[in-house]
Design a protein around this motif. Sequence first.
Motif, short mmCIF file in Angstrom:
data_model
loop_
_atom_site.label_atom_id
_atom_site.label_comp_id
_atom_site.label_asym_id
_atom_site.label_seq_id
_atom_site.Cartn_x
_atom_site.Cartn_y
_atom_site.Cartn_z
N UNK A 223 0.80 -1.21 0.00
CA UNK A 223 0.00 0.00 0.00
C UNK A 223 0.84 1.27 0.00
N UNK A 224 2.15 1.15 0.23
CA UNK A 224 3.02 2.32 0.31
C UNK A 224 3.91 2.48 -0.92
N UNK A 225 3.56 1.82 -2.00
CA UNK A 225 4.39 1.90 -3.21
C UNK A 225 4.55 3.34 -3.71
N UNK A 226 3.50 4.18 -3.73
CA UNK A 226 3.70 5.56 -4.22
C UNK A 226 4.74 6.34 -3.42
N UNK A 227 4.67 6.29 -2.10
CA UNK A 227 5.60 7.08 -1.30
C UNK A 227 6.99 6.46 -1.34
N UNK A 228 7.10 5.14 -1.45
CA UNK A 228 8.41 4.51 -1.57
C UNK A 228 9.07 4.89 -2.89
N UNK A 229 8.28 4.94 -3.97
CA UNK A 229 8.83 5.35 -5.26
C UNK A 229 9.28 6.80 -5.23
N UNK A 230 8.52 7.67 -4.57
CA UNK A 230 8.93 9.07 -4.44
C UNK A 230 10.23 9.19 -3.66
N UNK A 231 10.35 8.41 -2.60
CA UNK A 231 11.58 8.45 -1.81
C UNK A 231 12.77 7.94 -2.61
N UNK A 232 12.56 6.91 -3.43
CA UNK A 232 13.64 6.40 -4.28
C UNK A 232 14.13 7.49 -5.23
N UNK A 233 13.20 8.25 -5.81
CA UNK A 233 13.59 9.33 -6.72
C UNK A 233 14.43 10.37 -5.99
N UNK A 234 13.96 10.82 -4.84
CA UNK A 234 14.69 11.83 -4.09
C UNK A 234 16.08 11.35 -3.70
N UNK A 235 16.15 10.18 -3.09
CA UNK A 235 17.42 9.68 -2.58
C UNK A 235 18.39 9.39 -3.72
N UNK A 236 17.89 8.82 -4.81
CA UNK A 236 18.76 8.52 -5.94
C UNK A 236 19.36 9.80 -6.51
N UNK A 237 18.53 10.83 -6.67
CA UNK A 237 19.04 12.09 -7.22
C UNK A 237 20.05 12.74 -6.28
N UNK A 238 19.76 12.71 -4.98
CA UNK A 238 20.69 13.33 -4.03
C UNK A 238 22.04 12.64 -4.05
N UNK A 239 22.05 11.32 -4.02
CA UNK A 239 23.32 10.60 -3.97
C UNK A 239 24.04 10.67 -5.31
N UNK A 240 23.32 10.55 -6.41
CA UNK A 240 23.95 10.57 -7.73
C UNK A 240 24.64 11.91 -8.00
N UNK A 290 16.13 8.51 -16.44
CA UNK A 290 15.51 7.20 -16.62
C UNK A 290 14.79 6.77 -15.34
N UNK A 291 15.43 6.96 -14.20
CA UNK A 291 14.81 6.59 -12.92
C UNK A 291 13.54 7.40 -12.68
N UNK A 292 13.59 8.70 -12.98
CA UNK A 292 12.42 9.55 -12.74
C UNK A 292 11.25 9.13 -13.63
N UNK A 293 11.49 8.90 -14.90
CA UNK A 293 10.39 8.54 -15.79
C UNK A 293 9.83 7.16 -15.47
N UNK A 294 10.64 6.29 -14.91
CA UNK A 294 10.13 4.98 -14.51
C UNK A 294 9.18 5.07 -13.32
N UNK A 295 9.39 6.05 -12.45
CA UNK A 295 8.62 6.15 -11.20
C UNK A 295 7.76 7.39 -11.12
N UNK A 296 7.67 8.17 -12.19
CA UNK A 296 6.99 9.46 -12.10
C UNK A 296 5.49 9.32 -11.82
#
Length: 310
Positions: A223-240, A290-296
């Motif tokens: 049930x938390x897939x939307x917020x987990x995907x949003x967090x993945x986008x944020x964290x991936x961009x910050x670290x990358x 690519x990561x953003x468009x996969x999870x947007x």
Amino acid sequence: MTQAQAPVAVGTELPSTREPRGREHDTGRGPGRPFLHIVLVLIMVLWAVPAVGLFVASFRTAEATNASGWWTALVPPWDFTFANYDYVLNRAGFWDSFLNSLFITIPATVLVVMVSAFAAYAFAWMSFPGRNVIFVVVVGLLVVPLQVTLIPVLTLFRDASIGGYELAGTILAVWLAHTGYGLPFAVYLLRNYIGGLPRELFEAAEIDGAGHATIFFRLVLPMSVPVLASLVIFQFLWVWNDLLVALVYLGPVPRNHPLSVTLANLTTNFGGNWQFVTAAAFVSMIIPIIVFFMLQRYFVRGITGGAVKG
């Protein structure tokens, strides 16, 4: 017979006070709607102008860019070149740095999402002493500037060792640093979203004999897939895109440097070779895009849910 009891002719329809069906869906379609669209399009165009200019400049020489604005290259005669991209892609150590970035970003993102998901569920649905105090302390770390932690954490890594090897200067140190820096926001976002899930589902699961582990993996995570995907986008961009943490905790060892450090070293001490940075910027943008468009499709839902629930 009184006026209130006057008969009604057969076949006549009584006046109705109900709104016509579908009227509630017409809200927001007033005359201001096209104006709103025009304003949004203008904002989008203005926001994209620097990126477009950077993209055009990446195909021009330094002399051409210094001689005229990037918009002059859009009209004939065109004088584009791939020399900047050729220099960046064939530079020694570029692809090693690209792999290093993936090797740093993916585990750092997975660690933050995994640890924060467990912590958010505990803060939202488990009772233990000091739960609210600990949550306030964790979220309060959001206001601590990253820069003030660099020397203490680096000293801790320097004094710590694993198997006789110093932790400072290793990729493991960068993983741990990014995990620590990313957890406060991640816990705050996930806790608000998970805390807003229907309580009835958890009560029904407990009646059926489900424990916390079953509830977490069978109910909370799906049930938390939307917020987990949003967090993945944020964290991936910050670290990358990170440069400071990698420079501090990896040190001067080039073989461990991520792409951000390698691209920053393209310029000379006096700002020369800056034209290569324009091409390098777009090369480094490929994976995050690519990561953003996969999870947007989950992005807006997850952010708004995590921001207002709880």
